[in-house]
Write an enzyme that holds these catalytic residues in place. Structure first.
Site, PDB file in Angstrom:
ATOM      1  N   HIS A  60     -47.411   0.425 -42.370  1.00 35.50           N
ATOM      2  CA  HIS A  60     -48.528   1.162 -41.771  1.00 35.50           C
ATOM      3  C   HIS A  60     -48.324   1.357 -40.270  1.00 35.50           C
ATOM      4  O   HIS A  60     -47.908   0.433 -39.568  1.00 35.50           O
ATOM      5  CB  HIS A  60     -49.835   0.408 -42.014  1.00 35.50           C
ATOM      6  CG  HIS A  60     -51.042   1.275 -41.935  1.00 35.50           C
ATOM      7  ND1 HIS A  60     -51.536   1.752 -40.730  1.00 35.50           N
ATOM      8  CD2 HIS A  60     -51.857   1.775 -42.891  1.00 35.50           C
ATOM      9  CE1 HIS A  60     -52.596   2.487 -40.961  1.00 35.50           C
ATOM     10  NE2 HIS A  60     -52.821   2.514 -42.249  1.00 35.50           N
ATOM     11  N   ARG A 143     -51.340  -0.588 -17.389  1.00 33.86           N
ATOM     12  CA  ARG A 143     -50.469   0.494 -17.865  1.00 33.86           C
ATOM     13  C   ARG A 143     -49.152  -0.100 -18.373  1.00 33.86           C
ATOM     14  O   ARG A 143     -48.066   0.342 -18.029  1.00 33.86           O
ATOM     15  CB  ARG A 143     -50.230   1.498 -16.749  1.00 33.86           C
ATOM     16  CG  ARG A 143     -51.484   2.256 -16.361  1.00 33.86           C
ATOM     17  CD  ARG A 143     -51.264   3.258 -15.260  1.00 33.86           C
ATOM     18  NE  ARG A 143     -50.309   4.305 -15.648  1.00 33.86           N
ATOM     19  CZ  ARG A 143     -50.150   5.439 -14.963  1.00 33.86           C
ATOM     20  NH1 ARG A 143     -50.877   5.661 -13.880  1.00 33.86           N
ATOM     21  NH2 ARG A 143     -49.269   6.324 -15.349  1.00 33.86           N
ATOM     22  N   HIS A 146     -49.445  -5.466 -23.656  1.00 30.21           N
ATOM     23  CA  HIS A 146     -49.506  -6.925 -23.634  1.00 30.21           C
ATOM     24  C   HIS A 146     -48.187  -7.436 -24.194  1.00 30.21           C
ATOM     25  O   HIS A 146     -47.670  -6.890 -25.175  1.00 30.21           O
ATOM     26  CB  HIS A 146     -50.679  -7.394 -24.493  1.00 30.21           C
ATOM     27  CG  HIS A 146     -50.905  -8.865 -24.480  1.00 30.21           C
ATOM     28  ND1 HIS A 146     -50.119  -9.737 -25.209  1.00 30.21           N
ATOM     29  CD2 HIS A 146     -51.829  -9.625 -23.822  1.00 30.21           C
ATOM     30  CE1 HIS A 146     -50.559 -10.969 -25.016  1.00 30.21           C
ATOM     31  NE2 HIS A 146     -51.586 -10.935 -24.179  1.00 30.21           N
ATOM     32  N   PRO A 147     -47.569  -8.470 -23.614  1.00 28.55           N
ATOM     33  CA  PRO A 147     -46.220  -8.869 -24.029  1.00 28.55           C
ATOM     34  C   PRO A 147     -46.075  -9.261 -25.490  1.00 28.55           C
ATOM     35  O   PRO A 147     -44.979  -9.143 -26.049  1.00 28.55           O
ATOM     36  CB  PRO A 147     -45.902 -10.049 -23.102  1.00 28.55           C
ATOM     37  CG  PRO A 147     -47.208 -10.468 -22.508  1.00 28.55           C
ATOM     38  CD  PRO A 147     -48.055  -9.249 -22.473  1.00 28.55           C
ATOM     39  N   GLY A 150     -49.475  -6.084 -27.709  1.00 26.79           N
ATOM     40  CA  GLY A 150     -49.432  -4.636 -27.649  1.00 26.79           C
ATOM     41  C   GLY A 150     -50.678  -4.017 -27.051  1.00 26.79           C
ATOM     42  O   GLY A 150     -51.125  -4.405 -25.975  1.00 26.79           O
TER      43      GLY A 150
END
Length: 308
Positions: A60, A143, A146-147, A150
């Protein structure tokens, strides 16, 4: 994640669905505005802590550990209320978790983000490269992704029906061809989105891969569920393939299923649960219970003293 939702008084987990092929879990919850927001914040906390998108794969499309949060008006809540809540919640989780948040659907502030597919363009991997570019920046938050978690899309919209049809075939290209022909963007059925996937379900006695037409029905009053089933059936038959079964991901409004019962010839005077079962039989809905109807699930929760 389910426990996080249920830990909030006044938030009621109505349904949960997970599968390995999509590698995705869907939670349906209801309640007053503040309780739902608190429960969702706790769910996001768990997901950000436990899910690493650098290791995630699945059929998905997705952009983050919490891929999408749609706020849907029920009862006296209006779509304007849902828009306000979505925007406030998007800012809230962006600030707390340092997450980039994209507003979509009715909550979108830009026309090119009304469709979720446009927000998800390129998925997690593509967004990682593009998020710093002009036009791809989030509505809230940094911008950059997130490590590990996401990004997340937060929106407001009417109720949609997530509906999948499995083919008696492992030909995923056939499923994709059917999806292209049946979806609205390809000139197919109005208010329908579709894609084709390969799924594996050994736990259900299907050791071989199967092809699936995975769909979102945005307005069942415009395109009824039975029309979707029959259209996919007829397109598959052109290649000599039959339909194995269908499934709901989450819940469906009771009116959408009763419309199928009418089309299937179920007597109007039958008890509602019998008419729902007739609809399920016509669509070959697997694992069906009448509580898959949204209103039935809500009423059951009310009677149990666990819903507003």
């Amino acid at each position: 994640m389910a426990a996080a939702i249920e830990s909030v008084s006044g938030a009621f987990l109505l349904d949960r669905t997970s599968d390995a092929s999509h590698n995705r879990s869907v939670f349906t919850l209801a309640g007053e505005h503040d309780a739902v927001a608190d429960a969702l914040e706790r769910l996001v906390d768990v997901a950000v802590h436990d899910i690493d998108m650098e290791l995630h794969e699945g059929e998905h499309p997705r952009i983050g550990a919490v891929d999408v949060i749609p706020f849907i008006p029920l009862g006296s809540t209006t779509i304007a209320d849902a828009i306000e809540l979505a925007r406030a919640f998007g800012a809230r989780i962006a600030n707390r978790f340092d997450l980039p948040v994209f507003l979509y659907a009715k909550a979108a502030t830009r026309a090119d983000r009304e469709k979720l597919a446009d927000v998800r363009r390129g998925q997690y991997e593509g967004l990682k490269a593009e998020i710093s570019q002009r036009g791809r920046e989030p509505d809230f938050g940094p911008r950059r992704l997130h490590p590990s978690a996401g990004a997340v899309a937060v929106g407001a919209r009417p109720f949609l029906i997530a509906y999948n049809i499995n083919l008696e075939s492992d030909d995923v290209e056939l499923a994709r061809r059917i999806a292209r022909r049946v979806r609205e963007s390809g000139g197919g059925l109005p208010r329908l989105q579709a894609n084709g996937f390969e799924i594996r379900e050994p736990e259900r006695g299907h050791p071989k891969p199967r092809a699936q037409v995975s769909m979102n029905l945005l307005d069942f009053a415009v395109t009824p569920l039975w029309v979707v089933w029959e259209t996919v059936r007829d397109l598959a038959a052109q290649d000599g393939v039959r339909l194995a079964e269908s499934e709901l991901i989450g819940l469906a409004p009771i009116a959408s299923l009763l419309a199928v019962a009418d089309h299937a010839g179920a007597a109007p005077g039958l008890p509602v649960e019998d008419r729902l079962r007739a609809a399920a039989g016509y669509l070959r809905l697997r694992d069906f219970t009448p509580s898959m109807a949204l209103e039935v699930r809500l009423e059951t929760a009310r009677q149990a003293g666990s819903a507003p």
